[in-house]
Scaffold this motif. Structure first.
Motif, short mmCIF file in Angstrom:
data_model
loop_
_atom_site.label_atom_id
_atom_site.label_comp_id
_atom_site.label_asym_id
_atom_site.label_seq_id
_atom_site.Cartn_x
_atom_site.Cartn_y
_atom_site.Cartn_z
N ASP A 50 -9.26 -4.06 -2.29
CA ASP A 50 -8.97 -4.43 -0.76
C ASP A 50 -9.78 -3.84 0.14
OD1 ASP A 50 -5.20 -3.95 -1.39
OD2 ASP A 50 -6.65 -5.56 -2.13
N TYR A 51 -10.92 -3.28 -0.07
CA TYR A 51 -11.53 -2.71 0.88
C TYR A 51 -13.10 -2.88 0.82
CZ TYR A 51 -7.95 0.67 2.24
OH TYR A 51 -6.65 1.04 2.85
N SER A 52 -13.79 -3.05 1.86
CA SER A 52 -15.44 -3.03 2.07
C SER A 52 -15.51 -1.50 2.17
CB SER A 52 -15.75 -3.65 3.22
OG SER A 52 -15.69 -5.02 3.14
N ASN B 262 -18.63 -6.18 -0.07
CA ASN B 262 -17.25 -6.62 -0.41
C ASN B 262 -16.93 -6.28 -1.79
OD1 ASN B 262 -14.91 -8.19 -0.98
ND2 ASN B 262 -15.46 -9.54 0.58
N THR B 263 -16.05 -5.12 -2.12
CA THR B 263 -15.83 -4.91 -3.65
C THR B 263 -14.94 -6.03 -4.16
OG1 THR B 263 -13.78 -3.59 -2.83
CG2 THR B 263 -15.61 -2.64 -2.94
N SER B 264 -14.32 -6.88 -3.53
CA SER B 264 -13.58 -8.12 -4.14
C SER B 264 -14.78 -9.17 -4.75
CB SER B 264 -12.53 -8.73 -3.14
OG SER B 264 -12.19 -9.83 -3.80
N ASP B 265 -15.60 -9.50 -4.01
CA ASP B 265 -16.41 -10.36 -4.50
C ASP B 265 -17.82 -9.99 -4.73
OD1 ASP B 265 -16.66 -12.34 -1.30
OD2 ASP B 265 -17.45 -10.38 -1.89
N TYR C 140 -10.37 -1.29 5.54
CA TYR C 140 -9.57 -2.39 4.81
C TYR C 140 -9.74 -3.55 5.50
CZ TYR C 140 -5.14 -4.59 3.70
OH TYR C 140 -4.17 -5.40 3.29
N ARG C 141 -10.01 -4.52 4.34
CA ARG C 141 -10.44 -5.88 4.83
C ARG C 141 -9.05 -6.64 5.34
NH1 ARG C 141 -12.98 -5.85 0.22
NH2 ARG C 141 -11.27 -7.27 -0.71
#
Length: 126
Positions: free
Chosen positions: A30-32, A51-54, A99-100
């Motif tokens: 959920d965080y960068s 961006n840890t998500s993508d 937090y994104r």
């Protein structure tokens, strides 16, 4: 929330170091995560973020082509591979988490980051 930066040290110009930022206590995806640095007498500056998500990444111009940020989500860890180091890279390096919200993930403004780790010192000798 805890961020633990490590991997700093003394290296000659042209050398390499890999910094690690181990995160715990929050939902990593959920965080960068950003890397910042502060040289003596200077303002803290943003170096890179991910961006840890993508896996999207962003770099300040002065490190493009030399530094690479990456994340291992299984280990909740972000790395900063630093190659072709220069004396002007000498600084205390910090990692931080933001937090994104929505699609906003890319910033190197320290004021956007909520949580900070302790620094790790990188010294590049000429």
């Amino acid at each position: 929330v805890q961020l633990q930066a490590s991997g700093g040290g003394l290296v000659q110009a042209g050398g390499s170091l890999r910094l690690s930022c181990a995160a715990s206590g929050f939902t990593f995806d959920d965080y960068s995560i950003g890397w910042f640095r502060q040289a003596p007498g200077m303002e803290r500056e943003g170096v890179s973020c991910i961006n840890t998500s993508d896996g999207n990444t962003y770099y300040v111009d002065s490190v493009k082509g030399r530094f690479t940020i990456s994340s291992d989500n299984a280990k909740n860890t972000v790395y900063l591979q630093m190659n072709s180091l220069k004396p002007e890279d000498t600084a205390v390096y910090y990692c931080a988490a933001m937090y994104r919200i929505g699609s906003f993930w890319r910033t190197l403004s320290q004021y956007e980051y909520d949580h900070w780790g302790q620094g790790t010192l990188v010294t590049v000798s000429s």
